[in-house]
Design an enzyme around this catalytic site. Structure first.
Site, PDB file in Angstrom:
ATOM      1  N   GLU A   1       0.858  -1.262  -0.081  1.00  0.00           N
ATOM      2  CA  GLU A   1       0.004   0.103   0.036  1.00  0.00           C
ATOM      3  C   GLU A   1       0.874   1.323  -0.019  1.00  0.00           C
ATOM      4  O   GLU A   1       0.436   2.373  -0.686  1.00  0.00           O
ATOM      5  CB  GLU A   1      -0.835   0.006   1.097  1.00  0.00           C
TER       6      GLU A   1
ATOM      7  N   GLU B   1       3.703   1.751  -1.173  1.00  0.00           N
ATOM      8  CA  GLU B   1       4.709   1.723  -2.208  1.00  0.00           C
ATOM      9  C   GLU B   1       4.326   2.228  -3.440  1.00  0.00           C
ATOM     10  O   GLU B   1       3.316   2.159  -3.903  1.00  0.00           O
ATOM     11  CB  GLU B   1       5.327   0.115  -2.564  1.00  0.00           C
TER      12      GLU B   1
END
Length: 182
Positions: free
Chosen positions: A138, A140
């Site tokens: 989430e 990245e």
């Protein structure tokens, strides 16, 4: 060489993947020093993906410690100390780049920052790449780019690629090619 003796270790921070300690050590000359020690509990793996045309795949992502984006080989922490670094490298390759590989072999092992940290990273070489889908965490936001080896080397020598595992992986691969070990 005489031995440095650990007299006291106090954990001052416990994190999700690393702990920070304040160590008191006795030096061979009898002096006492206070050193910081960072324990990386899980270890990590990295992978240098190489396309059939010889280009290498790198990922560009934000690194908070540097407050900027950096180009790196795909890498990540093992899920547990029992997980093999090969499984970790295989997972990180697909998660970060979208590529899978049927040919992942060991390239080198390194300790990233030996002055104060025990982080261990096994680096693999991935060939026979097949495109797939990224599966980013989430938090990245990763850009993927294929680099000519010569261009990546130029970035290292110019000081623009500074990540230790990435520099080590690219230089080890260059030596491997020069010695005909591919």
């Amino acid at each position: 060489m005489e031995h440095v003796e650990l007299e006291k270790r106090e954990r001052v921070y416990e994190g999700s993947i690393l702990d920070v300690y304040a160590d008191t050590v006795r030096l061979p000359n009898g002096g006492v020093e206070h050193w910081d020690f960072v324990s990386h509990r899980k270890g990590a793996a990295a992978v240098l993906p190489v396309l059939p045309d010889g280009k290498i795949i790198l990922v560009n992502q934000y690194r908070h410690a540097l407050e900027r984006m950096t180009w790196e080989v795909p890498a990540g922490c093992r899920d547990s100390v029992e997980e093999s670094t090969l499984i970790c490298a295989t997972r990180e390759l697909e998660e970060e780049t979208g590529y899978r590989s049927n040919q992942i072999t060991p390239l080198l092992s390194l300790k990233s920052t030996v002055a104060f940290c025990d982080e261990m990273i096994d680096v693999y070489l991935a060939k026979d790449l097949m495109p797939g889908e990224q599966h980013l965490d989430e938090a990245e936001n990763i850009e993927v780019k294929a680099w000519n080896l010569e261009d990546a080397l130029a970035e290292i020598y110019a000081g623009r690629f500074q990540d230790a595992k990435t520099v080590a992986a690219i230089l080890a691969y260059k030596v491997m090619l020069a010695e005909g070990q591919e």
